[in-house]
Design an enzyme around this catalytic site. Structure first.
Site, PDB file in Angstrom:
ATOM      1  N   ILE A   1      -2.352   0.743  -3.849  1.00 50.23           N
ATOM      2  CA  ILE A   1      -1.342  -0.207  -3.377  1.00 50.23           C
ATOM      3  C   ILE A   1      -2.021  -1.486  -2.879  1.00 50.23           C
ATOM      4  O   ILE A   1      -1.391  -2.522  -2.787  1.00 50.23           O
ATOM      5  CB  ILE A   1      -0.452   0.387  -2.253  1.00 50.23           C
ATOM      6  CG1 ILE A   1      -1.264   0.732  -1.009  1.00 50.23           C
ATOM      7  CG2 ILE A   1       0.337   1.573  -2.747  1.00 50.23           C
ATOM      8  CD1 ILE A   1      -0.402   0.920   0.237  1.00 50.23           C
ATOM      9  N   ASP A   2      -3.322  -1.389  -2.529  1.00 48.09           N
ATOM     10  CA  ASP A   2      -4.016  -2.534  -1.930  1.00 48.09           C
ATOM     11  C   ASP A   2      -4.326  -3.652  -2.931  1.00 48.09           C
ATOM     12  O   ASP A   2      -4.634  -4.769  -2.530  1.00 48.09           O
ATOM     13  CB  ASP A   2      -5.343  -2.079  -1.302  1.00 48.09           C
ATOM     14  CG  ASP A   2      -5.131  -1.091  -0.176  1.00 48.09           C
ATOM     15  OD1 ASP A   2      -4.030  -1.075   0.396  1.00 48.09           O
ATOM     16  OD2 ASP A   2      -6.067  -0.335   0.127  1.00 48.09           O
TER      17      ASP A   2
ATOM     18  N   ARG B   1      13.482 -13.008  19.240  1.00 47.18           N
ATOM     19  CA  ARG B   1      12.164 -12.406  19.415  1.00 47.18           C
ATOM     20  C   ARG B   1      11.226 -12.808  18.282  1.00 47.18           C
ATOM     21  O   ARG B   1      11.681 -13.126  17.181  1.00 47.18           O
ATOM     22  CB  ARG B   1      12.271 -10.879  19.340  1.00 47.18           C
ATOM     23  CG  ARG B   1      12.840 -10.243  20.558  1.00 47.18           C
ATOM     24  CD  ARG B   1      13.036  -8.757  20.291  1.00 47.18           C
ATOM     25  NE  ARG B   1      13.457  -8.074  21.501  1.00 47.18           N
ATOM     26  CZ  ARG B   1      14.118  -6.933  21.504  1.00 47.18           C
ATOM     27  NH1 ARG B   1      14.431  -6.334  20.373  1.00 47.18           N
ATOM     28  NH2 ARG B   1      14.446  -6.362  22.649  1.00 47.18           N
TER      29      ARG B   1
ATOM     30  N   ARG C   1      -7.036  -2.778   4.417  1.00 46.02           N
ATOM     31  CA  ARG C   1      -8.184  -2.714   5.326  1.00 46.02           C
ATOM     32  C   ARG C   1      -9.116  -3.896   5.124  1.00 46.02           C
ATOM     33  O   ARG C   1      -9.581  -4.503   6.067  1.00 46.02           O
ATOM     34  CB  ARG C   1      -8.985  -1.431   5.054  1.00 46.02           C
ATOM     35  CG  ARG C   1      -8.376  -0.216   5.668  1.00 46.02           C
ATOM     36  CD  ARG C   1      -9.298   0.956   5.489  1.00 46.02           C
ATOM     37  NE  ARG C   1      -9.239   1.457   4.129  1.00 46.02           N
ATOM     38  CZ  ARG C   1      -9.141   2.740   3.807  1.00 46.02           C
ATOM     39  NH1 ARG C   1      -9.100   3.635   4.754  1.00 46.02           N
ATOM     40  NH2 ARG C   1      -9.104   3.128   2.554  1.00 46.02           N
TER      41      ARG C   1
ATOM     42  N   GLN D   1       4.886   2.423   2.862  1.00 50.21           N
ATOM     43  CA  GLN D   1       4.543   1.537   1.736  1.00 50.21           C
ATOM     44  C   GLN D   1       4.014   2.305   0.533  1.00 50.21           C
ATOM     45  O   GLN D   1       3.967   1.795  -0.571  1.00 50.21           O
ATOM     46  CB  GLN D   1       3.444   0.544   2.161  1.00 50.21           C
ATOM     47  CG  GLN D   1       3.879  -0.438   3.196  1.00 50.21           C
ATOM     48  CD  GLN D   1       2.681  -0.991   3.978  1.00 50.21           C
ATOM     49  OE1 GLN D   1       2.173  -2.041   3.672  1.00 50.21           O
ATOM     50  NE2 GLN D   1       2.233  -0.270   4.991  1.00 50.21           N
TER      51      GLN D   1
HETATM   52  O1  F6P Z   1      -6.333   2.645   0.090  1.00 52.42           O
HETATM   53  C1  F6P Z   1      -4.982   2.760   0.216  1.00 52.42           C
HETATM   54  C2  F6P Z   1      -4.564   2.843   1.664  1.00 52.42           C
HETATM   55  O2  F6P Z   1      -3.181   3.005   1.651  1.00 52.42           O
HETATM   56  C3  F6P Z   1      -4.987   1.683   2.554  1.00 52.42           C
HETATM   57  O3  F6P Z   1      -4.195   0.544   2.462  1.00 52.42           O
HETATM   58  C4  F6P Z   1      -4.936   2.303   3.927  1.00 52.42           C
HETATM   59  O4  F6P Z   1      -5.760   1.622   4.818  1.00 52.42           O
HETATM   60  C5  F6P Z   1      -5.417   3.682   3.656  1.00 52.42           C
HETATM   61  O5  F6P Z   1      -5.122   3.970   2.303  1.00 52.42           O
HETATM   62  C6  F6P Z   1      -4.818   4.728   4.533  1.00 52.42           C
HETATM   63  O6  F6P Z   1      -5.470   5.914   4.307  1.00 52.42           O
HETATM   64  P1  F6P Z   1      -4.931   7.372   4.669  1.00 52.42           P
HETATM   65  O7  F6P Z   1      -3.961   7.769   3.613  1.00 52.42           O
HETATM   66  O8  F6P Z   1      -6.135   8.217   4.629  1.00 52.42           O
HETATM   67  O9  F6P Z   1      -4.274   7.291   5.997  1.00 52.42           O
END
Ligand code: F6P
Length: 341
Positions: free
Chosen positions: A126-127, A162, A171, A273
């Protein structure tokens, strides 16, 4: 050929569409046989398999998640992990592997390729931060979920005068924040690639209030304030060494309240998401990736990843996708800045 399929890393909408396309074309057009490996790299490491044929993939196109299961198991961190996978595949009579994953999963695929395992990669996340592909599937769905959240937050923000902050995933790359923030009309967008000034954010917040609008601030979980440290909920790492994030949105709300005197609240979208049914764009992209991946395997073009270049699906070396992350370049961020404040 007998071909293994696995999905690794964080799940994302569209994984099932890839699996369905690989199996449908692989069986109907080429006569190959498939075996599903469960839970990412844990499957081939521990011999966890499931049957994978056309009946097993019926009805899964609109389903989020992955019928194969996923995990963040990193065989490189396990003693002889990569060699064990190679051996297990040979013992199970598996000729080749289709690995569907992001930077981490495909990083392992790259190492297996170097060990002589016949592997094809399919990019998911998704990133949208995987290199050498214009888009990964899952991204469009995540952006639409975040955009809908922003649309909803606008009305409640207005009612209560607000500032509302939406913390989205990302990340190291701010693609979800940038696209959802642009689509949702955010008062500012904060991404990991550009350290932000809290003072500037407060200026934008105040200027939005002055025009009788309530500001929505979209912030990526990995965004950092200037001259500050990353704000994290805890410091635990997953097996690929990534720190678990969350907390920057809440921290920013407190700063805004303290500096502007306006009420501020934060919504953390988190795994919402990543869940649920893929968008039409992601279903089509994932399906095309699957169709091209099985053709690459059939033709023996090992060590490649299928990728989107423009509107074409092409094959690129696996290493070119996993060597470095695709982050938001300053020019793309600059485009959005005109709408800040
Ligand atoms: O790499 C995809 C992702 O959804 C990132 O955007 C997010 O930081 C991470 O995975 C979250 O990881 P987990 O599913 O281990 O909580």
């Amino acid at each position: 050929m007998r071909i293994g399929v696995l999905t690794g890393g964080g799940d994302c909408p569209g994984l099932n569409a890839v699996i369905r396309a690989v199996v449908r074309k692989g069986v109907k057009e080429y006569g190959h046989e498939f075996i599903g490996f469960r839970d990412g790299w844990r499957g081939p490491l521990e011999g966890l398999t499931m049957p994978l044929d056309i009946p097993a993939t019926r009805g899964i196109l609109p389903r989020g998640g992955t019928i194969l299961g996923s995990s963040r198991t990193n065989p490189s961190k396990i003693e002889n992990g990569l060699e064990r996978i190679k051996e297990n595949l040979a013992n199970a009579g598996i000729d080749a592997l289709i690995a569907i994953g992001g930077e981490d999963t495909l990083g392992v695929a790259t190492k297996l390729d170097a060990l002589g395992v016949k592997v094809i990669g399919v990019p998911k996340t998704i990133d949208n931060d995987l290199n050498n592909t214009d888009y990964t599937f899952g991204f469009d769905t995540a952006v639409n979920v975040a955009m809908e959240a922003i649309d909803r937050l606008h009305t409640t923000a207005e009612s209560h005068h607000r500032a509302l902050i939406v913390e989205v995933m990302g990340r190291h790359a701010g693609w979800i924040a940038l696209h959802s923030g642009l689509a949702g009309g955010a008062a500012c967008i904060l991404i990991p690639e550009q350290a932000f000034s809290v003072e500037k954010v407060c200026e934008w917040v105040e200027s939005r209030f002055k025009t009788n609008y309530s500001p929505i601030i979209v912030i990526a979980e990995g965004a950092i304030p200037q001259a500050g440290d990353m704000v994290t909920k805890d410091q635990s790492l997953d097996s690929f060494g990534h720190v678990r994030l969350s907390g920057i949105g809440e921290w920013l709300a407190q700063e805004i309240e303290a500096r502007t005197g306006k009420e501020a609240r934060t919504s953390v979208l988190g795994h919402i998401q990543r869940g649920g049914t893929p968008s039409a764009f992601d279903r089509v992209l994932a399906t095309r990736f699957g169709l091209h991946a099985i053709t690459a395997a059939h033709e023996g073009d090992w060590g490649k990843m299928v990728a989107l270049h423009g509107t074409d699906i092409v094959r690129v070396p696996l290493i070119s996708a996993t060597g470095q992350l695709k982050t938001v370049d300053p020019a793309r961020y600059k485009e959005a800045e005109i709408f800040f404040g």
